[in-house]
Design an enzyme around this catalytic site. Structure first.
Site, PDB file in Angstrom:
ATOM      1  N   ARG A  96       0.841  -1.195   0.000  1.00 22.54           N
ATOM      2  CA  ARG A  96       0.000   0.000   0.000  1.00 22.54           C
ATOM      3  C   ARG A  96       0.878   1.248   0.000  1.00 22.54           C
ATOM      4  O   ARG A  96       1.818   1.378   0.802  1.00 22.54           O
ATOM      5  CB  ARG A  96      -0.905   0.008   1.244  1.00 22.54           C
ATOM      6  CG  ARG A  96      -1.647   1.313   1.516  1.00 22.54           C
ATOM      7  CD  ARG A  96      -2.738   1.579   0.481  1.00 22.54           C
ATOM      8  NE  ARG A  96      -3.354   2.879   0.697  1.00 22.54           N
ATOM      9  CZ  ARG A  96      -4.419   3.091   1.473  1.00 22.54           C
ATOM     10  NH1 ARG A  96      -4.967   2.081   2.133  1.00 22.54           N
ATOM     11  NH2 ARG A  96      -4.921   4.302   1.595  1.00 22.54           N
ATOM     12  N   ARG A 129      -5.163   1.775  -4.950  1.00 20.13           N
ATOM     13  CA  ARG A 129      -4.319   1.133  -3.939  1.00 20.13           C
ATOM     14  C   ARG A 129      -4.404  -0.377  -4.041  1.00 20.13           C
ATOM     15  O   ARG A 129      -5.435  -0.930  -4.456  1.00 20.13           O
ATOM     16  CB  ARG A 129      -4.691   1.604  -2.532  1.00 20.13           C
ATOM     17  CG  ARG A 129      -5.958   1.117  -1.889  1.00 20.13           C
ATOM     18  CD  ARG A 129      -7.247   1.820  -2.241  1.00 20.13           C
ATOM     19  NE  ARG A 129      -7.198   3.258  -2.316  1.00 20.13           N
ATOM     20  CZ  ARG A 129      -7.672   4.070  -1.369  1.00 20.13           C
ATOM     21  NH1 ARG A 129      -8.211   3.584  -0.294  1.00 20.13           N
ATOM     22  NH2 ARG A 129      -7.649   5.373  -1.545  1.00 20.13           N
ATOM     23  N   ASP A 179      -6.781  -1.748   0.955  1.00 19.60           N
ATOM     24  CA  ASP A 179      -7.329  -0.837   1.956  1.00 19.60           C
ATOM     25  C   ASP A 179      -7.960  -1.695   3.042  1.00 19.60           C
ATOM     26  O   ASP A 179      -8.763  -2.584   2.730  1.00 19.60           O
ATOM     27  CB  ASP A 179      -8.383   0.061   1.300  1.00 19.60           C
ATOM     28  CG  ASP A 179      -8.645   1.339   2.069  1.00 19.60           C
ATOM     29  OD1 ASP A 179      -7.857   1.650   2.975  1.00 19.60           O
ATOM     30  OD2 ASP A 179      -9.625   2.025   1.752  1.00 19.60           O
ATOM     31  N   ASP A 232      -9.996  -1.141   6.568  1.00 21.66           N
ATOM     32  CA  ASP A 232     -10.632  -0.142   7.439  1.00 21.66           C
ATOM     33  C   ASP A 232     -11.462  -0.822   8.519  1.00 21.66           C
ATOM     34  O   ASP A 232     -12.239  -1.741   8.220  1.00 21.66           O
ATOM     35  CB  ASP A 232     -11.559   0.771   6.631  1.00 21.66           C
ATOM     36  CG  ASP A 232     -10.817   1.764   5.765  1.00 21.66           C
ATOM     37  OD1 ASP A 232      -9.744   2.242   6.200  1.00 21.66           O
ATOM     38  OD2 ASP A 232     -11.299   2.070   4.660  1.00 21.66           O
TER      39      ASP A 232
END
Length: 199
Positions: A112, A121, A124, A126
Site C-alpha cells: 500500500r 491502492r 485498503d 478499514d
C-alpha cells in the site's frame, strides 16, 4: 520484507496458542467489522491474503467473510480500475488501537502506498465498527464516519452479517436501502469468485 513488519515478526507457538485460546476463554471478546478493498494488481489474491493475515493474528478470530463485490472507484483521480470489496466480521481480544496497527501492517505488507488522496491502492483495510467503542480520535474514528453512506461498504457488510448495525445510525440493511436503487446497483456481487475463511 523487513522483520520489523508485524506481519513478518515471528511468534512463539506457546504465545500464539495462549492468545488464540483467549478468544474463547476471556469473558469479554469484542465483535468488530473490517472492510477490505483493492483495485490494483491481483485484487482477489490480495483480498484473500488480507483475510488470511487477519486470521493468523493472535487475538483475532474471523467469524464471517462476505462475498466479493465489485464497484467503480469513488472519488480520487479519474479512470481508476474497479474495486473488489469485502467485509470480515471478527471476534477479538485486542483493543481497537492494536487492530488498527495490525490493519496498517497488512496494508504495508501488500505494498500500500499513500501518496494520492483516494488514489488507487493495492489494499485498503478499514475498521468499520468495534463493539462498545465510539471514538472521535482522528487516528481512528469509530464507527467509520462514512460507512453508512457507501454502498460498497454496506452491501458486503450486509452479506457477512445480515443483522449488522452501524452503531448509532441503524441497521445495515435499512441504511443500504436508504441509499436508493442507483447506489445499490452501483455495487455488484461477483458470483464467479469468492473468499475463503482461514483454515
Amino acid at each position: 520484507m523487513s522483520t520489523s513488519d508485524p506481519t513478518a515478526s515471528p511468534t512463539t507457538f506457546d504465545l500464539e496458542r495462549r492468545v488464540d485460546s483467549a478468544d474463547f476463554t476471556l469473558h469479554n471478546p469484542r465483535h468488530a467489522v473490517i472492510a477490505l478493498g483493492s483495485n490494483l494488481g491481483n485484487r482477489l489474491e490480495t483480498l484473500q491474503g488480507a483475510v488470511d493475515e487477519l486470521g493468523n493474528t493472535p487475538g483475532i478470530r474471523i467469524t464471517a467473510v462476505s462475498a466479493v463485490f465489485e464497484t467503480a472507484a469513488v472519488g480520487g483521480p479519474a479512470e481508476q480500475p474497479n474495486y473488489y470489496n469485502a467485509v470480515v466480521v471478527v471476534r477479538t481480544t485486542l483493543p481497537p488501537a492494536s487492530v488498527l496497527e495490525r490493519a496498517n501492517a497488512i496494508e504495508d505488507a501488500f505494498g500500500r502506498v499513500r501518496e494520492v488522496r483516494w488514489g488507487a491502492r493495492t489494499l485498503d483495510v478499514d475498521i468499520l465498527s468495534y463493539e462498545g467503542v465510539a471514538s472521535s480520535d482522528p487516528v481512528l474514528l469509530l464507527p467509520h464516519p462514512r460507512a453508512h453512506e457507501r454502498a460498497f461498504v454496506l452491501a458486503p457488510w450486509l452479506d457477512a452479517d445480515p443483522d449488522g448495525e452501524v452503531p448509532g445510525l441503524g441497521r445495515v440493511a435499512d441504511l443500504l436501502k436508504g441509499l436508493g436503487a442507483e447506489a445499490q446497483e452501483s455495487v455488484w456481487r461477483r458470483e464467479d469468485i469468492q473468499l475463503r475463511l482461514p483454515e
